[in-house]
Design an enzyme around this catalytic site. Structure first.
Site, PDB file in Angstrom:
ATOM      1  N   CYS A 146      79.054  50.197  52.859  1.00  0.00           N
ATOM      2  CA  CYS A 146      80.050  49.186  53.162  1.00  0.00           C
ATOM      3  C   CYS A 146      80.584  49.452  54.576  1.00  0.00           C
ATOM      4  O   CYS A 146      80.799  50.599  54.954  1.00  0.00           O
ATOM      5  CB  CYS A 146      81.237  49.145  52.213  1.00  0.00           C
ATOM      6  SG  CYS A 146      80.790  48.734  50.527  1.00  0.00           S
ATOM      7  N   ARG A 206      75.242  49.464  57.159  1.00  0.00           N
ATOM      8  CA  ARG A 206      75.954  50.224  56.130  1.00  0.00           C
ATOM      9  C   ARG A 206      75.917  49.541  54.766  1.00  0.00           C
ATOM     10  O   ARG A 206      76.362  50.120  53.758  1.00  0.00           O
ATOM     11  CB  ARG A 206      77.423  50.425  56.541  1.00  0.00           C
ATOM     12  CG  ARG A 206      77.598  51.204  57.819  1.00  0.00           C
ATOM     13  CD  ARG A 206      79.059  51.259  58.197  1.00  0.00           C
ATOM     14  NE  ARG A 206      79.830  52.004  57.238  1.00  0.00           N
ATOM     15  CZ  ARG A 206      80.037  53.303  57.279  1.00  0.00           C
ATOM     16  NH1 ARG A 206      79.515  54.015  58.257  1.00  0.00           N
ATOM     17  NH2 ARG A 206      80.747  53.899  56.353  1.00  0.00           N
ATOM     18  N   TRP A 248      77.877  47.016  50.245  1.00  0.00           N
ATOM     19  CA  TRP A 248      76.766  47.629  49.522  1.00  0.00           C
ATOM     20  C   TRP A 248      77.290  47.811  48.112  1.00  0.00           C
ATOM     21  O   TRP A 248      78.180  48.620  47.867  1.00  0.00           O
ATOM     22  CB  TRP A 248      76.392  48.964  50.146  1.00  0.00           C
ATOM     23  CG  TRP A 248      75.183  49.588  49.543  1.00  0.00           C
ATOM     24  CD1 TRP A 248      73.874  49.354  49.879  1.00  0.00           C
ATOM     25  CD2 TRP A 248      75.146  50.565  48.491  1.00  0.00           C
ATOM     26  NE1 TRP A 248      73.040  50.114  49.092  1.00  0.00           N
ATOM     27  CE2 TRP A 248      73.784  50.866  48.244  1.00  0.00           C
ATOM     28  CE3 TRP A 248      76.118  51.214  47.727  1.00  0.00           C
ATOM     29  CZ2 TRP A 248      73.374  51.784  47.271  1.00  0.00           C
ATOM     30  CZ3 TRP A 248      75.714  52.121  46.764  1.00  0.00           C
ATOM     31  CH2 TRP A 248      74.361  52.396  46.548  1.00  0.00           C
ATOM     32  N   ASN A 304      86.259  50.233  51.592  1.00  0.00           N
ATOM     33  CA  ASN A 304      84.977  50.955  51.608  1.00  0.00           C
ATOM     34  C   ASN A 304      85.193  52.225  50.816  1.00  0.00           C
ATOM     35  O   ASN A 304      86.061  53.022  51.145  1.00  0.00           O
ATOM     36  CB  ASN A 304      84.601  51.265  53.065  1.00  0.00           C
ATOM     37  CG  ASN A 304      83.471  52.272  53.164  1.00  0.00           C
ATOM     38  OD1 ASN A 304      82.672  52.404  52.247  1.00  0.00           O
ATOM     39  ND2 ASN A 304      83.400  52.960  54.282  1.00  0.00           N
ATOM     40  N   GLY A 305      84.411  52.400  49.745  1.00  0.00           N
ATOM     41  CA  GLY A 305      84.564  53.598  48.915  1.00  0.00           C
ATOM     42  C   GLY A 305      84.502  53.231  47.452  1.00  0.00           C
ATOM     43  O   GLY A 305      84.033  52.151  47.095  1.00  0.00           O
ATOM     44  N   GLU A 350      58.764  63.860  53.648  1.00  0.00           N
ATOM     45  CA  GLU A 350      59.466  62.923  54.520  1.00  0.00           C
ATOM     46  C   GLU A 350      58.618  61.671  54.757  1.00  0.00           C
ATOM     47  O   GLU A 350      59.133  60.551  54.739  1.00  0.00           O
ATOM     48  CB  GLU A 350      59.820  63.624  55.843  1.00  0.00           C
ATOM     49  CG  GLU A 350      60.384  62.747  56.935  1.00  0.00           C
ATOM     50  CD  GLU A 350      61.651  61.977  56.543  1.00  0.00           C
ATOM     51  OE1 GLU A 350      62.249  62.259  55.499  1.00  0.00           O
ATOM     52  OE2 GLU A 350      62.001  61.054  57.296  1.00  0.00           O
ATOM     53  N   LYS A 390      59.658  57.885  53.819  1.00  0.00           N
ATOM     54  CA  LYS A 390      59.744  56.843  54.850  1.00  0.00           C
ATOM     55  C   LYS A 390      58.937  55.614  54.455  1.00  0.00           C
ATOM     56  O   LYS A 390      59.423  54.490  54.525  1.00  0.00           O
ATOM     57  CB  LYS A 390      59.234  57.417  56.175  1.00  0.00           C
ATOM     58  CG  LYS A 390      59.781  56.839  57.409  1.00  0.00           C
ATOM     59  CD  LYS A 390      61.151  57.319  57.816  1.00  0.00           C
ATOM     60  CE  LYS A 390      62.070  57.769  56.752  1.00  0.00           C
ATOM     61  NZ  LYS A 390      63.196  58.522  57.087  1.00  0.00           N
ATOM     62  N   GLU A 425      60.523  53.734  51.579  1.00  0.00           N
ATOM     63  CA  GLU A 425      61.725  52.984  51.972  1.00  0.00           C
ATOM     64  C   GLU A 425      61.395  51.654  52.637  1.00  0.00           C
ATOM     65  O   GLU A 425      62.031  50.651  52.360  1.00  0.00           O
ATOM     66  CB  GLU A 425      62.550  53.799  52.981  1.00  0.00           C
ATOM     67  CG  GLU A 425      63.340  54.911  52.385  1.00  0.00           C
ATOM     68  CD  GLU A 425      64.108  55.645  53.479  1.00  0.00           C
ATOM     69  OE1 GLU A 425      65.336  55.657  53.412  1.00  0.00           O
ATOM     70  OE2 GLU A 425      63.484  56.219  54.399  1.00  0.00           O
ATOM     71  N   HIS A 464      47.200  70.411  40.206  1.00  0.00           N
ATOM     72  CA  HIS A 464      48.029  70.630  39.009  1.00  0.00           C
ATOM     73  C   HIS A 464      48.549  69.314  38.436  1.00  0.00           C
ATOM     74  O   HIS A 464      49.486  69.324  37.638  1.00  0.00           O
ATOM     75  CB  HIS A 464      49.188  71.571  39.340  1.00  0.00           C
ATOM     76  CG  HIS A 464      48.725  72.919  39.786  1.00  0.00           C
ATOM     77  ND1 HIS A 464      48.136  73.827  38.943  1.00  0.00           N
ATOM     78  CD2 HIS A 464      48.714  73.485  41.023  1.00  0.00           C
ATOM     79  CE1 HIS A 464      47.803  74.917  39.624  1.00  0.00           C
ATOM     80  NE2 HIS A 464      48.144  74.729  40.895  1.00  0.00           N
ATOM     81  N   LYS A 502      72.832  52.724  55.241  1.00  0.00           N
ATOM     82  CA  LYS A 502      72.649  53.830  56.169  1.00  0.00           C
ATOM     83  C   LYS A 502      73.540  55.018  55.838  1.00  0.00           C
ATOM     84  O   LYS A 502      73.105  56.152  55.878  1.00  0.00           O
ATOM     85  CB  LYS A 502      72.957  53.332  57.578  1.00  0.00           C
ATOM     86  CG  LYS A 502      72.729  54.354  58.653  1.00  0.00           C
ATOM     87  CD  LYS A 502      71.269  54.488  58.958  1.00  0.00           C
ATOM     88  CE  LYS A 502      70.985  55.570  59.963  1.00  0.00           C
ATOM     89  NZ  LYS A 502      69.595  56.038  59.801  1.00  0.00           N
TER      90      LYS A 502
HETATM   91  C1  F6R Z   1      66.078  58.197  54.739  1.00  0.00           C
HETATM   92  C2  F6R Z   1      67.498  58.297  54.967  1.00  0.00           C
HETATM   93  C3  F6R Z   1      68.331  58.937  53.929  1.00  0.00           C
HETATM   94  C4  F6R Z   1      69.359  59.873  54.586  1.00  0.00           C
HETATM   95  C5  F6R Z   1      70.335  60.415  53.535  1.00  0.00           C
HETATM   96  C6  F6R Z   1      71.299  61.396  54.127  1.00  0.00           C
HETATM   97  O1  F6R Z   1      65.430  57.521  55.762  1.00  0.00           O
HETATM   98  O2  F6R Z   1      67.997  57.869  55.970  1.00  0.00           O
HETATM   99  O3  F6R Z   1      67.567  59.615  52.997  1.00  0.00           O
HETATM  100  O4  F6R Z   1      68.682  60.898  55.214  1.00  0.00           O
HETATM  101  O5  F6R Z   1      71.030  59.355  52.954  1.00  0.00           O
HETATM  102  O6  F6R Z   1      72.044  60.803  55.134  1.00  0.00           O
HETATM  103  P1  F6R Z   1      72.820  61.669  56.213  1.00  0.00           P
HETATM  104  O7  F6R Z   1      71.808  62.390  57.011  1.00  0.00           O
HETATM  105  O8  F6R Z   1      73.580  60.656  57.007  1.00  0.00           O
HETATM  106  O9  F6R Z   1      73.716  62.607  55.462  1.00  0.00           O
END
Ligand code: F6R
Length: 611
Positions: free
Chosen positions: A2, A27, A73, A99-100, A484, A488, A491, A507, A606
């Site tokens: 949010c 966000r 969000w 927000n929260g 990772e 990616k 996502e 396994h 984000k």
């Molecule tokens: C993946 C991504 C998330 C963040 C996670 C932690 O692309 O962006 O998995 O890495 O939400 O976020 P931060 O680093 O802001 O604590």
């Protein structure tokens, strides 16, 4: 999670709030809304992206000089017009964005329903606005006083900004656990979840602290704590340019941020790593060097991509510093009553510095006496401020929801930390120290070399864009890169993906392999190379498709793979800084080829400020 924006001053509020919400859309982007104070308070809210608010057409858009906005969000209640913020109290006197999460909203709501309050939405926010109103009526108090009382009873995290009918010249904001920045202008003030909506108007900002209330008019900012005592505002100068938060000619922020990496890594190393004098300067580590050298154990807490950086740091620190390292999901660590000894060091890794799970995890550890070190990108963020010391990653603002440049900058900082501590502990020879420093200094230009092969990576993406499943495999330092890479691609393409250590495949995951499954091996020359070659043969023997990330002089893997992507050679400890780049590009291209919004993938946000 949010985003909120507010404005009060001499300009029209609507365009400033609308633009600010667009900047904060990363966000959360399932619904949004704005309330403006013109002759009276009027709101407009819509399911969908912030651009939906452009359909608002009313005289108030040109009359109002104060207003609040929100991009959501969803937590409580689906994305609908009704659940979108702002929310209004039953009398219509108080209008609020939030927000929260209000964790005890159910009991508060039951109390309010008994008193005759009715609700138009399923949100915890509508409970909060009515709870404040109820206190205000019962105590015959000012809004400010009612907010103070209400917020003492609320459990959870919040930033709220409130408009009150009858008070067109004033906004009241409060914060606990979610971020709030005030932009200080001349005859105008701005409020936002981060500085990106503010930067084009002013660089003077105040970061509001937990349990503080801000009473804001166009000429005044009054900060108080929940005990009604004044707090002196601390005005800071933003070190950020508007260009950093714009796309700069790229189609998407994600692509721009992938291509930013030679520069962001250079920024991260600048002033810290000096090959000429063989020196590493990391003020946060330098000032607490003995804490690190004497640490019995290091615990890394993080989430998502940052957690993957933590796994790589575990390998780096254990190799170089011979200190045992544990890497914890913050969401687990915070609840599982972990054993923390004095002398333990906690490293919290976070791009946003606002991730709720990471924040609470370090709060818990701090209470138990641990030393907290933050590796954070967002300057002035909550995790940075809660830490005893830290090192910023200096990757610049990351807007694309899928993290890219923040990850490589985290790795660069963590590598520098390991080298510094290893040198101080003398677990690293001078020759090795020098070797790593030289290799690290060359990473930005090697990243540039990989980026210049983006067309070849795009061709590989075209071949596999319609895949229904994907497997990513690596060993050693490249195993977390496989995780990772899987995250990616998942996502931004919505393709189910898994990442494993290559040795684990037999396994279980090997059951997935057939002629339709692409398996991407991260197979640079390191001590596991021969093992990886065998693992590739195992996949080929089962007719699986193999993509391999290799070094340019590799012939063995090139010969057996369906496709290869090249990265320059470096020491295996630093390889993830290079091997992750082709996986970022491939994910990006596949997402785009599948017609998806790679900058704002569905269901994601984000900055995850809810648990
Ligand atoms: C993946 C991504 C998330 C963040 C996670 C932690 O692309 O962006 O998995 O890495 O939400 O976020 P931060 O680093 O802001 O604590």
């Amino acid at each position: 999670m949010c985003g909120i924006v507010a404005y009060i001053g001499h300009q029209e509020a609507y365009p400033i709030i609308l633009k600010g919400l667009k900047r904060l859309e990363y966000r959360g982007y399932d619904s949004s809304g704005i309330a403006l104070y013109g002759k009276q308070i009027e709101s407009y809210k819509k399911k969908g992206r912030v651009s939906e608010l452009e359909t608002w057409d009313a005289p108030i858009l040109h009359e109002a000089h104060a207003g609040i906005g929100h991009t959501r969000w969803a937590t409580h209640g689906e994305p609908t017009d009704a659940n979108a913020h702002p929310h209004q109290s039953n009398s219509g006197k108080i209008t609020l964005v939030h927000n929260g999460i209000i964790e005890n909203y159910a009991s508060l709501k039951a109390e309010l329903i008994q008193k005759g309050y009715t609700f138009q939405s399923e949100t915890d926010t509508e409970v909060l606005v009515n709870f404040i109103e109820d206190i205000q009526i019962n105590n015959n108090s000012s809004l400010e006083e009612a907010m103070r009382i209400a917020l003492k009873r609320v459990v959870g995290a919040y930033v709220i900004i409130v408009l009150e009918d009858g008070f067109p010249d004033r906004l009241i904001a409060a914060r606990k656990g979610s971020p709030l920045v005030i932009g200080v202008g001349e005859g105008e003030h701005f409020l936002a979840s981060d500085a990106s909506p503010i930067i084009e108007y002013t660089k003077r900002v105040i970061y509001v602290n937990d349990y503080e209330l801000a009473i804001i008019s166009k000429d005044d900012i009054i900060l108080k704590n929940l005990g009604n005592e004044p707090v002196t505002p601390y005005i800071q100068q933003l070190d950020m340019e508007l260009a950093q938060i714009e796309k700069g000619g790229f189609d998407h922020f994600m692509l721009k941020e992938i291509f930013d990496q030679p520069a962001s890594l250079t920024d991260c190393l600048r002033g810290r790593l000096d090959v000429a004098t063989l020196s590493l300067t990391l003020a946060g580590v330098d000032q607490h060097l003995s804490v690190f050298t004497q640490a019995k154990r290091i615990i890394i807490v993080a989430c998502g991509t940052s957690w993957h950086a933590g796994l790589i740091a575990e390998y780096m620190i254990e190799t170089i510093c011979r200190i045992p390292v544990e890497v914890e999901y913050a969401s687990e660590f915070r609840y599982r009553n972990p054993i923390i000894h004095s002398g333990d060091v906690i490293i919290a890794i976070s791009q946003s510095g606002e991730t709720a799970d990471t924040l609470v995890a370090i709060e818990r550890a701090k209470e138990q006496g641990a030393f907290i070190f933050g590796v954070v990108n967002a300057v002035g963020s909550s995790i940075a401020r809660l830490s005893h010391a830290g090192a910023y990653t200096h990757a610049g603002p990351e807007i694309g929801v899928a993290s890219t440049k923040a990850f490589t900058a985290q790795l660069a900082v963590l590598a520098m930390m390991a080298l510094k501590i290893g040198k101080a502990k003398q677990t690293l020879t001078d020759a090795d120290y020098k070797h790593y420093l030289v290799e690290l200094s060359q990473i930005p230009e090697k990243v540039q070399v990989i980026l210049s092969s983006h067309e070849l990576i795009k061709e590989v993406a075209q071949v596999y864009a319609e895949a229904n499943n994907f497997l990513f495999l690596g060993r050693g330092y490249n195993f977390p890169v496989a995780l990772e890479a899987a995250l990616k691609l998942k996502e931004v393409s919505y393709i189910p993906c898994s990442g494993y250590p290559s040795g684990e495949v037999k396994h279980g995951p090997i059951a997935l392999v057939d002629e339709t499954l692409p398996t991407l091996f991260i197979a640079t020359k390191d001590k596991y190379y021969d093992k990886i070659v065998s693992n590739i043969q195992e996949i080929k023997a089962r007719k699986g498709k193999v993509i391999a990330i290799i070094n340019p002089d590799d012939t063995a893997i090139r010969g057996v793979s369906d496709h290869v992507m090249e990265v320059p050679e470096t020491d295996e400890l630093l390889a993830p800084l290079l091997t992750v780049i082709p996986t970022q590009l491939m994910s990006y291209y596949i997402g785009v080829l599948r017609g998806l919004d790679v900058d704002k993938p569905r269901n994601l946000a984000k900055s995850v400020t809810v648990e």
